[in-house]
Design a protein around this motif. Structure first.
Motif, PDB file in Angstrom:
ATOM      1  N   VAL A 160       0.835  -1.205   0.000  1.00  0.00           N
ATOM      2  CA  VAL A 160       0.000   0.000   0.000  1.00  0.00           C
ATOM      3  C   VAL A 160       0.869   1.254   0.000  1.00  0.00           C
ATOM      4  CG1 VAL A 160      -1.629   1.338   1.396  1.00  0.00           C
ATOM      5  CG2 VAL A 160      -2.005  -1.094   1.042  1.00  0.00           C
ATOM      6  N   ILE A 161       1.920   1.259   0.775  1.00  0.00           N
ATOM      7  CA  ILE A 161       2.797   2.436   0.830  1.00  0.00           C
ATOM      8  C   ILE A 161       3.439   2.693  -0.534  1.00  0.00           C
ATOM      9  CG2 ILE A 161       4.975   3.303   1.782  1.00  0.00           C
ATOM     10  CD1 ILE A 161       4.149   1.970   4.449  1.00  0.00           C
ATOM     11  N   VAL A 162       3.986   1.655  -1.148  1.00  0.00           N
ATOM     12  CA  VAL A 162       4.631   1.814  -2.461  1.00  0.00           C
ATOM     13  C   VAL A 162       3.596   2.245  -3.505  1.00  0.00           C
ATOM     14  CG1 VAL A 162       5.767   0.569  -4.339  1.00  0.00           C
ATOM     15  CG2 VAL A 162       6.551   0.261  -1.989  1.00  0.00           C
ATOM     16  N   ALA A 163       2.427   1.627  -3.485  1.00  0.00           N
ATOM     17  CA  ALA A 163       1.383   1.985  -4.453  1.00  0.00           C
ATOM     18  C   ALA A 163       0.909   3.419  -4.245  1.00  0.00           C
ATOM     19  CB  ALA A 163       0.210   1.018  -4.340  1.00  0.00           C
ATOM     20  N   PHE A 164       0.762   3.828  -3.001  1.00  0.00           N
ATOM     21  CA  PHE A 164       0.306   5.186  -2.707  1.00  0.00           C
ATOM     22  C   PHE A 164       1.320   6.212  -3.199  1.00  0.00           C
ATOM     23  CE2 PHE A 164      -0.143   8.947  -0.047  1.00  0.00           C
ATOM     24  CZ  PHE A 164      -1.497   9.203  -0.154  1.00  0.00           C
ATOM     25  N   ILE A 165       2.575   6.001  -2.880  1.00  0.00           N
ATOM     26  CA  ILE A 165       3.613   6.948  -3.288  1.00  0.00           C
ATOM     27  C   ILE A 165       3.737   6.982  -4.814  1.00  0.00           C
ATOM     28  CG2 ILE A 165       6.106   7.393  -3.227  1.00  0.00           C
ATOM     29  CD1 ILE A 165       6.039   6.350  -0.310  1.00  0.00           C
ATOM     30  N   SER A 166       3.718   5.816  -5.438  1.00  0.00           N
ATOM     31  CA  SER A 166       3.835   5.755  -6.900  1.00  0.00           C
ATOM     32  C   SER A 166       2.664   6.447  -7.581  1.00  0.00           C
ATOM     33  CB  SER A 166       3.904   4.307  -7.371  1.00  0.00           C
ATOM     34  OG  SER A 166       5.013   3.656  -6.817  1.00  0.00           O
TER      35      SER A 166
END
Length: 186
Positions: free
Chosen positions: A18-24
């Motif tokens: 979720v963190i990687v997807a949110f930032i991306s």
């Protein structure tokens, strides 16, 4: 709210995704919205303006387009927030949403912690129920987040509360906790 067992590996894996997807998505959507807003609303001028020197174009652009880029970032935040709101009850987010809810309740208790601790020392059962939930939830969340620095302190607080409960002759557990109990302490 009842405390539930969480699979730490699954929780960490899903949280990292979720963190990687949110930032991306924030990065991509910000650039996309900023570019679209600039192309639609920026004061481009006529064809002769395009023939200006590169230096003039570079100097003029930051002042004119900052607000469009800022609006692009805000729009990207709104879109990401809406997506997270929409999927928060999905099976993928079960652990993440649970931890988020527990942390919100911990924050509510923390704001009134002095009053609750004082009431517990005076033998109030409600305060002891709240503290029982608070300390058990802290232990759970700290272990999930690998925050082991303060675990011993929380365990000491939990043991002191258990001793106080035993001295009072009460049977108290975190399962008795309800969020509405916090409102008792203003």
């Amino acid at each position: 709210m009842q405390l539930i067992d969480i699979d730490k590996v699954r929780y960490r894996k899903h949280l990292n995704i979720v963190i990687v997807a949110f930032i991306s998505s924030l990065l991509v959507l910000s650039l996309l919205f900023g570019t679209v807003l600039i192309s639609l609303f920026a004061n481009v001028g006529d064809v002769n303006d395009f023939l200006q020197t590169a230096n003039d174009a570079v100097q003029a652009e930051p002042d004119n387009n900052f607000r469009f880029n800022l609006v692009g970032v805000v729009l990207a935040l709104f879109v990401n927030g809406a997506i997270l709101y929409k999927v928060k009850n999905s099976a993928f987010f079960t652990e993440i949403y649970y931890v988020w809810q527990v942390k919100q309740i911990q924050n509510l208790v923390y704001r009134k912690l002095k009053k609750i601790k004082l009431a517990a020392k005076n033998g109030e059962e409600t305060a002891m129920i709240i503290l029982s939930f608070y300390y058990q939830s802290q232990l759970q969340i700290y272990k999930l987040d690998d925050n082991t620095i303060t675990l011993s302190t929380i365990e000491n607080h939990q043991q002191q509360l258990n001793d106080l409960i035993a001295e009072s002759g009460l049977t108290i557990s975190a399962d008795q906790f309800d969020k509405s109990l916090i409102a008792t302490y203003k």
